[in-house]
Motif scaffolding. Structure first.
Motif, short mmCIF file in Angstrom:
data_model
loop_
_atom_site.label_atom_id
_atom_site.label_comp_id
_atom_site.label_asym_id
_atom_site.label_seq_id
_atom_site.Cartn_x
_atom_site.Cartn_y
_atom_site.Cartn_z
N ALA A 20 0.82 -1.21 0.00
CA ALA A 20 0.00 0.00 0.00
C ALA A 20 0.86 1.27 0.00
O ALA A 20 0.54 2.24 -0.67
CB ALA A 20 -0.94 -0.01 1.20
N LEU A 21 1.94 1.26 0.75
CA LEU A 21 2.79 2.43 0.86
C LEU A 21 3.86 2.50 -0.23
O LEU A 21 4.36 3.58 -0.55
CB LEU A 21 3.49 2.47 2.22
N GLY A 22 4.25 1.35 -0.72
CA GLY A 22 5.33 1.33 -1.69
C GLY A 22 6.71 1.37 -1.05
O GLY A 22 7.71 1.58 -1.72
N ASP A 59 -2.03 9.20 2.83
CA ASP A 59 -2.18 7.80 2.42
C ASP A 59 -2.03 6.86 3.61
O ASP A 59 -2.79 5.89 3.74
CB ASP A 59 -1.14 7.44 1.35
N VAL A 60 -1.06 7.13 4.47
CA VAL A 60 -0.85 6.29 5.66
C VAL A 60 -2.08 6.32 6.55
O VAL A 60 -2.53 5.28 7.03
CB VAL A 60 0.41 6.74 6.43
N SER A 61 -2.65 7.49 6.76
CA SER A 61 -3.85 7.60 7.60
C SER A 61 -5.01 6.82 6.99
O SER A 61 -5.73 6.11 7.70
CB SER A 61 -4.25 9.07 7.76
N ALA A 65 -6.80 3.45 8.60
CA ALA A 65 -8.24 3.39 8.86
C ALA A 65 -8.86 2.19 8.15
O ALA A 65 -9.71 1.49 8.72
CB ALA A 65 -8.90 4.69 8.40
N GLU A 66 -8.45 1.93 6.91
CA GLU A 66 -8.97 0.78 6.17
C GLU A 66 -8.58 -0.53 6.85
O GLU A 66 -9.38 -1.46 6.95
CB GLU A 66 -8.47 0.79 4.73
N LEU A 67 -7.34 -0.60 7.30
CA LEU A 67 -6.87 -1.82 7.97
C LEU A 67 -7.66 -2.08 9.24
O LEU A 67 -8.09 -3.20 9.50
CB LEU A 67 -5.38 -1.71 8.29
N ILE A 68 -7.88 -1.03 10.03
CA ILE A 68 -8.64 -1.19 11.27
C ILE A 68 -10.06 -1.62 10.97
O ILE A 68 -10.63 -2.46 11.67
CB ILE A 68 -8.60 0.12 12.09
#
Length: 95
Positions: A20-22, A59-61, A65-68
């Motif tokens: 996701a982050l690259g 993007d990290v935020s 949020a999606e992961l949680i």
């Protein structure tokens, strides 16, 4: 349930974040036993990446949020109970 980032399947939490982050997770979190020199170099590289990618913090935020939301058990999130709360007394209040 399978998780994909682009066309790549993420089979672990670390892989999900890396895709996701690259960037590798270790760049941001460090590794156990790293020397001060290694830590300084890692943080310097991280600063360069943040300078070149201003939207990365957003993007990290979003990813967190999606992961949680998708897998709360991975980040040990538990809902907090709401306190019962007291009602303010309105006796004697001037209107």
């Amino acid at each position: 349930m399978r998780t994909y980032i682009g066309h790549h399947q993420a089979v672990s939490t670390d892989e999900f974040v890396e895709l996701a982050l690259g960037t590798p997770v270790e760049l941001w979190l460090g590794v156990e036993g790293e020397s001060e020199e290694e830590r300084a170099a890692r943080l310097d590289a991280a600063r360069d990446i943040l300078a070149d990618t201003p939207h990365l913090a957003d993007d990290v935020s979003r990813i967190a949020a999606e992961l949680i939301e998708l897998k709360p058990e991975l980040v040990n999130v538990v809902p907090l109970a709401r306190p019962a709360g007291r009602r303010a007394s309105r006796r004697g209040a001037a209107a």
